[in-house]
Design an enzyme around this catalytic site. Sequence first.
Site, PDB file in Angstrom:
ATOM      1  N   LEU A 472       0.829  -1.206   0.000  1.00  0.00           N
ATOM      2  CA  LEU A 472       0.000   0.000   0.000  1.00  0.00           C
ATOM      3  C   LEU A 472       0.862   1.254   0.000  1.00  0.00           C
ATOM      4  O   LEU A 472       1.834   1.357   0.750  1.00  0.00           O
ATOM      5  CB  LEU A 472      -0.903   0.033   1.239  1.00  0.00           C
ATOM      6  CG  LEU A 472      -2.147  -0.847   1.267  1.00  0.00           C
ATOM      7  CD1 LEU A 472      -2.899  -0.642   2.571  1.00  0.00           C
ATOM      8  CD2 LEU A 472      -3.054  -0.544   0.081  1.00  0.00           C
ATOM      9  N   CYS A 473       0.491   2.207  -0.856  1.00  0.00           N
ATOM     10  CA  CYS A 473       1.076   3.545  -0.820  1.00  0.00           C
ATOM     11  C   CYS A 473      -0.070   4.537  -0.991  1.00  0.00           C
ATOM     12  O   CYS A 473      -1.231   4.173  -0.872  1.00  0.00           O
ATOM     13  CB  CYS A 473       2.140   3.715  -1.902  1.00  0.00           C
ATOM     14  SG  CYS A 473       1.480   3.776  -3.582  1.00  0.00           S
ATOM     15  N   ALA A 474       0.247   5.788  -1.294  1.00  0.00           N
ATOM     16  CA  ALA A 474      -0.800   6.797  -1.383  1.00  0.00           C
ATOM     17  C   ALA A 474      -1.594   6.712  -2.676  1.00  0.00           C
ATOM     18  O   ALA A 474      -2.794   6.982  -2.692  1.00  0.00           O
ATOM     19  CB  ALA A 474      -0.211   8.208  -1.241  1.00  0.00           C
ATOM     20  N   TYR A 504      -3.862   3.585  -0.512  1.00  0.00           N
ATOM     21  CA  TYR A 504      -4.513   3.782   0.777  1.00  0.00           C
ATOM     22  C   TYR A 504      -5.799   4.594   0.562  1.00  0.00           C
ATOM     23  O   TYR A 504      -5.825   5.595  -0.127  1.00  0.00           O
ATOM     24  CB  TYR A 504      -3.599   4.541   1.739  1.00  0.00           C
ATOM     25  CG  TYR A 504      -4.277   4.809   3.059  1.00  0.00           C
ATOM     26  CD1 TYR A 504      -4.347   3.818   4.028  1.00  0.00           C
ATOM     27  CD2 TYR A 504      -4.897   6.028   3.316  1.00  0.00           C
ATOM     28  CE1 TYR A 504      -5.001   4.046   5.216  1.00  0.00           C
ATOM     29  CE2 TYR A 504      -5.551   6.264   4.498  1.00  0.00           C
ATOM     30  CZ  TYR A 504      -5.594   5.264   5.455  1.00  0.00           C
ATOM     31  OH  TYR A 504      -6.251   5.493   6.633  1.00  0.00           O
TER      32      TYR A 504
END
Length: 570
Positions: A472-474, A504
């Site tokens: 998960l990242c932005a 995310y």
Amino acid sequence: MMDQLITQIEKMKPFFEKLSRNIYLRAIKDGFISAMPVVLFSSIFMLIAYVPNVWGFYWSDEVVDFIVKPYTFSMGILGLLVSATTARALTDSYNRRLPATKQLNRVSTMIAAIVVFLFFSSTEIAQGEGDAVVAGFSSGYLGTTGLLAAFVAAFITVIVYNFCMKNDIAIRMPEEVPPNISQAFTDVIPFAIAVVIAYGIDIAIRAFTGVSFAQAIIQMFQPLFTAADGYVGIAIIYGAIGFFWFIGIHGPSIVEPAITAIAFLNMDANLALIQGGEHAANIITPGLQYFVATLGGTGATFVVPYLFMWFGKSKQNKAVGKASFIPTSFGVNEPILFGGPLVLNPVFFVPFVLAPILNVWIFKFFVEVFGMNGFSYFLPWPTPGPIGIVLGTGIAPLSFVVVALLIAVDAIIYYPFFKVYDKQILEKELSNEDEIIEEQAETKADATEVGENDGQVSTGSHIKDEVSVLVLCAGAGTSGLLANALNKGAKEYDVPVVAGAGAYGAHQEIMGNYDLIILAPQVVSNYDDIKEDADRLNVKLVKTKGKEYISLTRDPKAALEFVDSALKEA
């Protein structure tokens, strides 16, 4: 002096991390991410309809109506959709704080938020003879112009539901009644209270202002919007994004929720101005952030990998540049942010914050002085910045000049600071050969470092059954780097690991499908919140640090060993 400044800035980090985790700001961001497919899909039709105008070609009115109909029926109700998705995101945040036996019904809060939003944004219209209202309501504020009202509608709705749940205000049915029927009666009272509150606000606002709540709230914030669109305003907004990222906090998580509404309002207004043959002069838009302020990623780093690669005398910096110029060109600049590193590196503090500010000032100057149109079309953030600027402004001739000027200015800003840093690294390389070998191993510059033990490693030796990993990242860009490395390593070493990348805010629906979740550095501040959901779903959760993460993305074997180690600790 600069080191002392960075130390003082880092002391502020806990406060900003807490701010980035505010459930209302996060609900706005997550709710908007959920609706992003609508924005991406609908914008295609506006490009088809109006970009040909640049070359003097105009579709007939009938053809234009035909082309933009998908836009009208998707982007045209964005506010309504976001009221529901924001309510859902906020409901999830409240549910983390509530006992498992007293959870808010996210479907009911979404439906209630839509009804509340309709009270706030729509107006009855006459369809009969005279002034008699037969049926129907206006749709003028159901799209981007209703975003502020959508956020308020979601907040009011979920707050009411939470209040009723905590105070046990509900119709309780006998145990013999099926749960789905019982839940419907439980939701009646909070639904009714939320709608009645919205009705009361609607009556009061129309009585005092003569307009809908959606229009009134825009008028109330208009002075702020106008100030934000000025040189000082845009400097504060986009300088803040760079500042927060520099101290290790994902800046857009704090800034974006505050400007989302005005950005899409301005883009919608610009499009309307172009359709009317007028100058699209609004500055703050999604395109300004994606392709001007963050040209190549936060810090306007588009040129930085090329400086490292072409002008660096240090072997390490050349290697970092070669490894990061492709992802940075597509707006995924974590390889240079943490591989350089740029963040928390005192040498790069000034250009990292200054370059985005100068970029938006230059763009504003071209719009206001030379009459270039602002951004009127939405493109996804991974679009290479130069292409995004050209297409987002409708292929305005001056946009090509802007692109060249921004690249030149950013290069001039970064170059002297880069030379200072390159000299520092070069001196280390010359004075300590062992240190450069270690640094090269971390940046994957020297592939021979991992060759010595090839064929003897026990990569993933503890992984016997298939393991699914979610990174998960932005925005699902940085996470894709590690997911790709894991999948590559799994195939190369015949380890049963399957990895996927996610953003995310759009992760909650899929978390339960994975055995392990890895957080990229930009979303580590959300670890505690995600941990609650992960524990409930019995999913292992681990976080990574900046340089560690970049090293893993470049070394499939090390990435697999990281997963192996995380699972052993479970």
